[in-house]
Design a protein around this motif. Structure first.
Motif, short mmCIF file in Angstrom:
data_model
loop_
_atom_site.label_atom_id
_atom_site.label_comp_id
_atom_site.label_asym_id
_atom_site.label_seq_id
_atom_site.Cartn_x
_atom_site.Cartn_y
_atom_site.Cartn_z
N SER A 88 -22.14 29.55 20.16
CA SER A 88 -23.49 29.00 20.02
C SER A 88 -23.49 27.62 19.33
CB SER A 88 -24.38 29.97 19.24
OG SER A 88 -23.89 30.08 17.93
N LEU A 89 -22.29 27.15 18.98
CA LEU A 89 -22.20 25.80 18.39
C LEU A 89 -22.72 24.76 19.38
CD1 LEU A 89 -21.02 23.77 16.24
CD2 LEU A 89 -18.85 23.92 17.47
N VAL A 90 -23.59 23.86 18.87
CA VAL A 90 -24.16 22.81 19.73
C VAL A 90 -23.44 21.49 19.44
CG1 VAL A 90 -26.23 21.42 20.15
CG2 VAL A 90 -26.42 23.91 19.92
N ILE A 91 -23.00 20.80 20.50
CA ILE A 91 -22.33 19.51 20.32
C ILE A 91 -23.19 18.41 20.92
CG2 ILE A 91 -20.24 18.14 20.76
CD1 ILE A 91 -19.14 20.52 19.56
N GLY A 92 -23.53 17.43 20.10
CA GLY A 92 -24.32 16.29 20.58
C GLY A 92 -23.52 15.01 20.51
N VAL A 93 -23.63 14.18 21.53
CA VAL A 93 -23.01 12.85 21.48
C VAL A 93 -24.13 11.82 21.37
CG1 VAL A 93 -21.65 11.14 22.73
CG2 VAL A 93 -20.93 13.53 22.72
N LEU A 94 -24.08 11.01 20.32
CA LEU A 94 -25.10 10.00 20.07
C LEU A 94 -24.46 8.61 20.18
CD1 LEU A 94 -26.61 11.41 16.71
CD2 LEU A 94 -26.87 12.32 19.01
N GLY A 95 -25.29 7.59 20.11
CA GLY A 95 -24.77 6.23 19.96
C GLY A 95 -24.38 5.56 21.26
N CYS A 96 -23.46 4.59 21.14
CA CYS A 96 -23.19 3.65 22.23
C CYS A 96 -22.50 4.28 23.43
CB CYS A 96 -22.39 2.47 21.69
SG CYS A 96 -23.40 1.47 20.57
N MET A 97 -21.61 5.25 23.20
CA MET A 97 -20.93 5.89 24.32
C MET A 97 -21.93 6.75 25.10
SD MET A 97 -17.36 7.72 23.60
CE MET A 97 -16.51 8.51 24.95
N ALA A 98 -22.84 7.38 24.39
CA ALA A 98 -23.89 8.17 25.03
C ALA A 98 -24.74 7.25 25.92
CB ALA A 98 -24.77 8.84 23.98
N GLU A 99 -25.07 6.09 25.40
CA GLU A 99 -25.91 5.16 26.14
C GLU A 99 -25.18 4.57 27.34
OE1 GLU A 99 -29.23 4.58 25.15
OE2 GLU A 99 -29.27 3.72 27.17
N ARG A 100 -23.88 4.27 27.16
CA ARG A 100 -23.12 3.65 28.24
C ARG A 100 -22.87 4.63 29.40
NH1 ARG A 100 -18.37 2.29 30.55
NH2 ARG A 100 -16.95 3.74 29.50
N LEU A 101 -22.50 5.87 29.05
CA LEU A 101 -22.06 6.80 30.10
C LEU A 101 -23.15 7.74 30.60
CD1 LEU A 101 -18.62 7.47 28.47
CD2 LEU A 101 -18.98 6.39 30.69
N LYS A 102 -24.19 7.91 29.80
CA LYS A 102 -25.33 8.76 30.18
C LYS A 102 -24.86 10.10 30.74
CE LYS A 102 -28.29 4.73 30.83
NZ LYS A 102 -27.38 3.64 30.53
N VAL A 112 -20.11 19.04 25.81
CA VAL A 112 -21.27 18.32 25.27
C VAL A 112 -22.58 18.96 25.76
CG1 VAL A 112 -22.44 16.09 25.18
CG2 VAL A 112 -19.94 16.19 25.12
N ASP A 113 -23.48 19.23 24.81
CA ASP A 113 -24.77 19.85 25.15
C ASP A 113 -25.91 18.85 25.14
OD1 ASP A 113 -23.83 22.71 25.00
OD2 ASP A 113 -23.35 22.04 22.97
N VAL A 114 -25.80 17.84 24.25
CA VAL A 114 -26.92 16.92 24.04
C VAL A 114 -26.39 15.48 24.08
CG1 VAL A 114 -28.75 16.19 22.45
CG2 VAL A 114 -28.01 18.56 22.47
N ILE A 115 -27.15 14.60 24.73
CA ILE A 115 -26.83 13.18 24.76
C ILE A 115 -28.05 12.42 24.25
CG2 ILE A 115 -26.34 11.21 26.28
CD1 ILE A 115 -24.10 12.84 26.82
N ALA A 116 -27.85 11.55 23.25
CA ALA A 116 -28.98 10.75 22.77
C ALA A 116 -28.53 9.33 22.51
CB ALA A 116 -29.58 11.36 21.50
N GLY A 117 -29.20 8.37 23.13
CA GLY A 117 -28.91 6.95 22.93
C GLY A 117 -29.50 6.45 21.62
N PRO A 118 -29.13 5.23 21.20
CA PRO A 118 -29.49 4.70 19.88
C PRO A 118 -31.00 4.59 19.60
CG PRO A 118 -27.78 3.35 20.88
CD PRO A 118 -28.20 4.32 21.92
N ASP A 119 -31.82 4.54 20.66
CA ASP A 119 -33.26 4.44 20.40
C ASP A 119 -33.98 5.77 20.57
OD1 ASP A 119 -33.00 1.76 19.83
OD2 ASP A 119 -33.60 1.07 21.82
#
Ligand code: SAH
Ligand code: SF4
Ligand code: F3S
Length: 451
Positions: A88-102, A112-119
């Motif tokens: 049940s562990l949730v892994i989120g990727v934030l920041g520039c790599m999230a924004e670049r690769l979507k 990876v469960d969640v992707i959030a860009g810098p804004d």
């Protein structure tokens, strides 16, 4: 504690959930992680210092060079082991790599469960709420207005003497090699009142040094207030509060700004001014918007107006079409400026940047590596020369902590941003003390308390 919904799904109560945040990249990313921490704490999360028992792990990522991304992918593999133990562990990727690769990142990195860009950080609690039933969630919308101005960041390393304040976000300089304009969006400045209030609050909480952050910090402006004016307002909070700022672009380093720095003892005499290359031809390919001579002109202005100021820089070697001649021009400008410190990199092509689309990454890995070695050797020599010149001088040092090498020694920095180590067992972080320099290496000054 658990609650049961109508469908008999077991949903842990929002409270008591533990969040671990790991941060890569530049100081702006570290500052963003404090904003994320604040948003999540408001949503009932406890921020923890290590990943083992966390319910949610956020990795705040960097895309600046290929090897930064590779390092993060390796780390995600390690988190996979934790997820095996706790599905049940949730892994989120934030920041520039999230924004670049979507969404590509969701496909490439299955854990990876969640992707959030810098804004998109205000949306994180909402994104987590949509995760039930093994779904994934993503928000990579960039904004032209978001500055998180109203969010009071939580300090992830409380009790320090030094803190960052983001005063602007984004960059639209489009240096041809750089991914930042694509991952961070358009440049926008933050309301100055919120900046000054945050600085005052930090001072009241014991902080003694503040670094104002932006990718292009000296192009800050809010209505009629420009960067020099903001700096002055922050410096007036208290003479015991030191102010630094980074990163300056040579095209925006005005004489007016230098005179403001000169007028205030507590605005630190140290400027980070990335040169990138010493060759005008390469600078043009990089779209840096200045020539070798214009850069030198800004250095002369610093030397004239701030004679005791140190200057640090960023250098990229092996950029598209760089010849041996161009490389020698980089070495010669380093020597001419006599940089006190430098961050030095091999060019790493980033997909979809101007350089990737229109120039050939045609300098071989071997040549890049050899040129980087020569640049590093040059800088080591210049840093040692710079430190040797300080022997016999005395400086006001802001104590930061105990030296890593010796429990009987403290370390701190002078206004010029040089680290000074000296014997003392009584002073505390946040104290100011006068130290006379007796010895040095290329990295550190060693001194004695001046009595
Ligand atoms: N906004 C700042 C910092 C940008 S990133 C500035 O303009 O200086 C920090 C440094 O990383 C840059 O100054 C540059 O030297 C380096 N860098 C950026 N993109 C790079 C790339 N594609 N390959 C190698 N180094 C890069
Ligand atoms: Fe990248 Fe240039 Fe902007 Fe710095 S100024 S973030 S190097 S595009
Ligand atoms: Fe990296 Fe993004 Fe900063 S690419 S250097 S984390 S702005």
């Amino acid at each position: 504690m658990v609650i049961f919904s109508g469908f008999n799904l077991i949903i842990p109560l929002k409270t008591n959930r533990k969040l671990y945040i790991e941060t890569y990249g530049c100081q702006m990313n570290f500052s963003d992680s404090e904003i994320v921490g604040s948003i999540m704490a408001t949503d009932g999360f406890t921020i923890v210092g290590q990943p083992n028992n966390a319910d949610v792990i956020f990795v705040n990522t960097c895309s600046i060079r290929e090897n930064a991304e590779q390092r993060i992918r390796k780390r995600l593999k390690e988190f996979q082991l934790l997820k095996k133990k706790n599905p049940s562990l949730v892994i989120g990727v934030l920041g520039c790599m999230a924004e670049r690769l979507k969404s590509q990142l969701l496909e490439q990195e299955q854990i990876v469960d969640v992707i959030a860009g810098p804004d998109a950080y205000r949306d994180l609690p909402q994104l987590l709420n949509t995760l039930e039933n093994g779904q994934k969630a993503m928000n990579v919308m960039l904004s032209t207005e978001e500055t998180y101005a109203d969010i009071s960041p939580v300090k992830l390393n409380p009790g320090g003497v030094s803190a960052f304040i983001s005063i602007m976000r984004g960059c639209q300089n489009f240096c041809s090699y750089c991914v930042v304009p694509y991952t961070r969006g358009k440049e926008r400045s933050r309301n100055p009142n919120t900046i000054i209030n945050e600085a005052r609050e930090l001072f009241d909480n014991g902080y003694r040094e503040i670094t104002l952050l932006g990718q292009n910090v000296n192009s800050y402006h809010w209505e009629n207030l420009y960067f020099a004016g903001l700096l002055e307002n922050v410096a007036q909070i208290d003479p015991r509060l030191r102010i630094r700022f980074t990163t300056s672009h040579p095209k925006n380093l005005s004489d007016e700004l230098l005179y403001t720095i000169a007028r205030y003892e507590n605005i630190c005499k140290s400027i980070h001014l990335p040169v990138q290359s010493g060759s005008t031809r390469i600078l043009k390919h990089m779209n840096r918007k200045y020539t070798r001579e214009e850069y030198m002109n800004r250095i002369e202005a610093i030397r004239r107006i701030l004679p005791d100021c140190t200057i640090s820089t960023d250098i990229i070697c092996g950029f598209c079409s760089e010849t041996e001649e161009d490389h020698k021009e980089t070495l010669s400008i380093m020597q001419w400026v006599a940089f006190d410190y430098a961050f030095m990199f091999k060019y790493s092509e980033r997909p979809d940047t101007l350089a990737a689309r229109s120039l050939q990454d045609d300098v071989s890995e071997e040549i890049k590596a050899r040129r980087l070695e020569e640049i590093i050797a040059m800088q080591r020599h210049l840093s040692l020369q710079s430190n040797k010149k300080d022997i016999g001088k005395n400086f006001s040092v802001l104590v930061e902590g105990t030296s890593k090498r010796s429990a009987t020694h403290l370390f701190g920095r002078n206004s010029q941003n040089k680290v000074i180590v000296f014997p003392s067992e009584t002073l505390k972080p946040g104290n100011y003390i006068n130290v006379i320099v007796a010895d040095c290496t290329a990295a550190t000054l060693k001194g004695e308390i001046l009595t």
